[in-house]
Design an enzyme around this catalytic site. Structure first.
Site, PDB file in Angstrom:
ATOM      1  N   GLU A 146      16.047   8.360  12.868  1.00  0.00           N
ATOM      2  CA  GLU A 146      16.850   9.290  13.670  1.00  0.00           C
ATOM      3  C   GLU A 146      16.638  10.729  13.228  1.00  0.00           C
ATOM      4  O   GLU A 146      15.988  11.009  12.217  1.00  0.00           O
ATOM      5  CB  GLU A 146      18.331   8.882  13.570  1.00  0.00           C
ATOM      6  N   GLU A 204      11.077  -0.413  17.248  1.00  0.00           N
ATOM      7  CA  GLU A 204       9.969  -1.074  17.936  1.00  0.00           C
ATOM      8  C   GLU A 204       8.813  -0.105  18.150  1.00  0.00           C
ATOM      9  O   GLU A 204       7.641  -0.460  17.959  1.00  0.00           O
ATOM     10  CB  GLU A 204      10.420  -1.615  19.300  1.00  0.00           C
ATOM     11  N   CYS A 251      11.484   1.193  24.874  1.00  0.00           N
ATOM     12  CA  CYS A 251      10.649   0.343  24.010  1.00  0.00           C
ATOM     13  C   CYS A 251      10.014  -0.790  24.801  1.00  0.00           C
ATOM     14  O   CYS A 251       8.885  -1.200  24.516  1.00  0.00           O
ATOM     15  CB  CYS A 251      11.471  -0.197  22.848  1.00  0.00           C
TER      16      CYS A 251
HETATM   17  N1  THU Z   1      17.448   1.398  18.440  1.00  0.00           N
HETATM   18  C1  THU Z   1      16.296   0.799  18.042  1.00  0.00           C
HETATM   19  O1  THU Z   1      15.666   1.213  17.058  1.00  0.00           O
HETATM   20  N2  THU Z   1      15.853  -0.266  18.746  1.00  0.00           N
HETATM   21  C2  THU Z   1      16.528  -0.851  19.762  1.00  0.00           C
HETATM   22  O2  THU Z   1      16.065  -1.833  20.301  1.00  0.00           O
HETATM   23  C3  THU Z   1      17.822  -0.307  20.208  1.00  0.00           C
HETATM   24  C4  THU Z   1      18.204   0.996  19.601  1.00  0.00           C
HETATM   25  C5  THU Z   1      17.964   2.506  17.629  1.00  0.00           C
HETATM   26  C6  THU Z   1      17.926   3.865  18.269  1.00  0.00           C
HETATM   27  C7  THU Z   1      19.005   4.587  17.480  1.00  0.00           C
HETATM   28  O3  THU Z   1      18.459   5.036  16.249  1.00  0.00           O
HETATM   29  C8  THU Z   1      20.013   3.495  17.178  1.00  0.00           C
HETATM   30  O4  THU Z   1      19.325   2.266  17.331  1.00  0.00           O
HETATM   31  C9  THU Z   1      21.232   3.516  18.075  1.00  0.00           C
HETATM   32  O5  THU Z   1      20.872   3.619  19.412  1.00  0.00           O
END
Ligand code: THU
Length: 137
Positions: A39, A50, A84
């Site tokens: 993030e 992903e 993704c």
């Molecule tokens: N996120 C992922 O890394 N993969 C997913 O399949 C769903 C969401 C992350 C994005 C963000 O850093 C956090 O989860 C909350 O949305």
């Protein structure tokens, strides 16, 4: 694959959402590689696990995506976000299994083609009608 994701999830950088995610991808050459969400204080720049894993595989030249595992610390399994799904569909066939697993062991499994039916793919670009180049000058 799950062991690879389990060892990676502690490295997820998710100070804003506090929603750590790890993805493990099996690539065509047999390697299983991890990605975590990364993030940013500028929230929209955050990277999903992903997509991070796809980038690792492409960077290393490991070939197509053959299987995906998504690990989250949630009550129910988490499926990949829409963005993704689109990125995975670029590198994996519709038959690719996508397994979603929680830290507690709950599991769901889908095929990539079921998660993103009627995907826009590179061959979609070939369907465009011809347009002459525009002279912007
Ligand atoms: N996120 C992922 O890394 N993969 C997913 O399949 C769903 C969401 C992350 C994005 C963000 O850093 C956090 O989860 C909350 O949305």
């Amino acid at each position: 694959m799950e062991a690879v994701a389990r060892s990676a999830i502690a490295r997820a950088y998710a100070p804003y959402s506090r929603f750590p995610v790890a993805a493990a991808i099996l690539f065509a050459d047999g390697q299983v590689l991890a990605g975590v969400n990364v993030e940013n204080a500028s929230y929209p720049l955050s990277l999903c696990a992903e997509r991070a894993a796809v980038a690792v595989g492409v960077t290393g030249g490991h070939g197509a995506v053959h299987a995906v595992l998504v690990l989250t610390d949630t009550a129910e399994p988490t499926t990949p976000c829409g963005g993704c799904r689109q990125v995975l569909a670029e590198h994996g066939a519709p038959e690719v299994p996508v397994r979603s697993v929680t830290l507690q062991g709950r599991t769901a499994e889908h095929r990539l083609g079921a998660l993103l039916p009627e995907a826009f793919r590179s061959d979609s670009l070939l369907r465009r009608n011809p347009h002459p180049p525009r002279d912007v000058w």
